[in-house]
Design a protein around this motif. Structure first.
Motif, PDB file in Angstrom:
ATOM      1  N   VAL A  10     -30.708  -8.969  34.562  1.00  0.00           N
ATOM      2  CA  VAL A  10     -29.416  -9.340  33.972  1.00  0.00           C
ATOM      3  C   VAL A  10     -29.702 -10.204  32.757  1.00  0.00           C
ATOM      4  N   ALA A  11     -28.948  -9.969  31.689  1.00  0.00           N
ATOM      5  CA  ALA A  11     -29.120 -10.786  30.483  1.00  0.00           C
ATOM      6  C   ALA A  11     -28.578 -12.184  30.741  1.00  0.00           C
ATOM      7  N   GLU A  12     -29.263 -13.187  30.218  1.00  0.00           N
ATOM      8  CA  GLU A  12     -28.811 -14.571  30.408  1.00  0.00           C
ATOM      9  C   GLU A  12     -27.444 -14.783  29.798  1.00  0.00           C
ATOM     10  N   SER A  13     -27.192 -14.189  28.672  1.00  0.00           N
ATOM     11  CA  SER A  13     -25.889 -14.363  28.021  1.00  0.00           C
ATOM     12  C   SER A  13     -24.774 -13.765  28.887  1.00  0.00           C
ATOM     13  N   GLY A  14     -25.062 -12.644  29.541  1.00  0.00           N
ATOM     14  CA  GLY A  14     -24.072 -12.042  30.440  1.00  0.00           C
ATOM     15  C   GLY A  14     -23.773 -12.939  31.633  1.00  0.00           C
ATOM     16  N   TYR A  15     -24.827 -13.596  32.143  1.00  0.00           N
ATOM     17  CA  TYR A  15     -24.632 -14.508  33.276  1.00  0.00           C
ATOM     18  C   TYR A  15     -23.740 -15.667  32.868  1.00  0.00           C
ATOM     19  N   TYR A  16     -24.025 -16.287  31.729  1.00  0.00           N
ATOM     20  CA  TYR A  16     -23.233 -17.438  31.292  1.00  0.00           C
ATOM     21  C   TYR A  16     -21.814 -17.017  30.932  1.00  0.00           C
ATOM     22  N   TRP A  18     -20.195 -14.571  32.420  1.00  0.00           N
ATOM     23  CA  TRP A  18     -19.548 -14.357  33.720  1.00  0.00           C
ATOM     24  C   TRP A  18     -19.142 -15.689  34.360  1.00  0.00           C
ATOM     25  N   ARG A  19     -20.035 -16.686  34.205  1.00  0.00           N
ATOM     26  CA  ARG A  19     -19.777 -17.985  34.821  1.00  0.00           C
ATOM     27  C   ARG A  19     -18.593 -18.711  34.182  1.00  0.00           C
ATOM     28  N   SER A  20     -18.382 -18.490  32.905  1.00  0.00           N
ATOM     29  CA  SER A  20     -17.301 -19.202  32.209  1.00  0.00           C
ATOM     30  C   SER A  20     -15.995 -18.394  32.184  1.00  0.00           C
ATOM     31  N   ARG A  21     -16.017 -17.181  32.712  1.00  0.00           N
ATOM     32  CA  ARG A  21     -14.835 -16.320  32.706  1.00  0.00           C
ATOM     33  C   ARG A  21     -13.789 -16.861  33.685  1.00  0.00           C
ATOM     34  N   PRO A  22     -12.495 -16.766  33.334  1.00  0.00           N
ATOM     35  CA  PRO A  22     -11.454 -17.211  34.275  1.00  0.00           C
ATOM     36  C   PRO A  22     -11.357 -16.227  35.450  1.00  0.00           C
ATOM     37  N   PRO A  23     -10.821 -16.664  36.592  1.00  0.00           N
ATOM     38  CA  PRO A  23     -10.704 -15.763  37.738  1.00  0.00           C
ATOM     39  C   PRO A  23      -9.763 -14.589  37.436  1.00  0.00           C
ATOM     40  N   SER A  24     -10.050 -13.465  38.046  1.00  0.00           N
ATOM     41  CA  SER A  24      -9.238 -12.264  37.809  1.00  0.00           C
ATOM     42  C   SER A  24      -7.892 -12.382  38.525  1.00  0.00           C
ATOM     43  N   GLN A  25      -6.954 -11.531  38.144  1.00  0.00           N
ATOM     44  CA  GLN A  25      -5.638 -11.522  38.788  1.00  0.00           C
ATOM     45  C   GLN A  25      -5.766 -11.185  40.275  1.00  0.00           C
ATOM     46  N   ARG A  26      -6.681 -10.284  40.604  1.00  0.00           N
ATOM     47  CA  ARG A  26      -6.878  -9.901  42.001  1.00  0.00           C
ATOM     48  C   ARG A  26      -7.369 -11.081  42.832  1.00  0.00           C
TER      49      ARG A  26
END
Length: 142
Positions: A10-16, A18-26
């Protein structure tokens, strides 16, 4: 973190990201539903399983949600109803005739005792038959 990202490919940028993304509606809806499920389960003093919780949410509170989603969220949270089926299976309520011949079906003379039942003749079941117990002779009804 670099070793874990390299190991998981996994790319490090993708991990970070994902970590900073807000929670999904589901996930937000699941968290809200889980609160509702816990409230209903607690109000029932733990006696409602997935079926009871689903009925209370849909019919009682007017929340539109499927039974499988309720069951899945309850299983993930470890919420269970009481084990087993608490209602006994219904007893056979059809009245049956008593034993009028005391299970004595063998007689010495014909035409003393005739019985009826389902008789298998080749590949067919014939329920409309009288049978003489002394001779074994069958006679169709009617």
């Amino acid at each position: 973190m670099q070793a874990a990202c390299r190991l998981l490919d996994v790319a490090e940028s993708g991990y970070y990201h994902w970590r900073s993304r807000p929670p999904s509606q589901r996930s937000i809806r699941h968290a809200w539903l889980l609160e509702q499920i816990r409230a209903v389960h607690t109000a029932s003093r733990g006696t409602y399983g997935a079926h009871g919780v689903h009925a209370e949410l849909t019919l009682g509170l007017g929340i539109s949600v499927g039974h499988n989603r309720i069951a899945m969220l309850m299983a993930r949270a470890g919420i269970k109803g009481p084990p087993g089926n608490r209602r006994p299976k219904p007893k056979h309520q059809t009245p049956t005739a008593g034993d009028m011949v005391n299970r004595s079906y063998t007689l010495s003379q014909p035409n003393q005792l005739w019985v009826t039942g389902i008789e298998r003749h080749e590949a067919f079941l014939n329920p409309a038959v009288w049978k003489d117990t002394a001779t074994g002779r069958s006679q169709p009804i009617g």
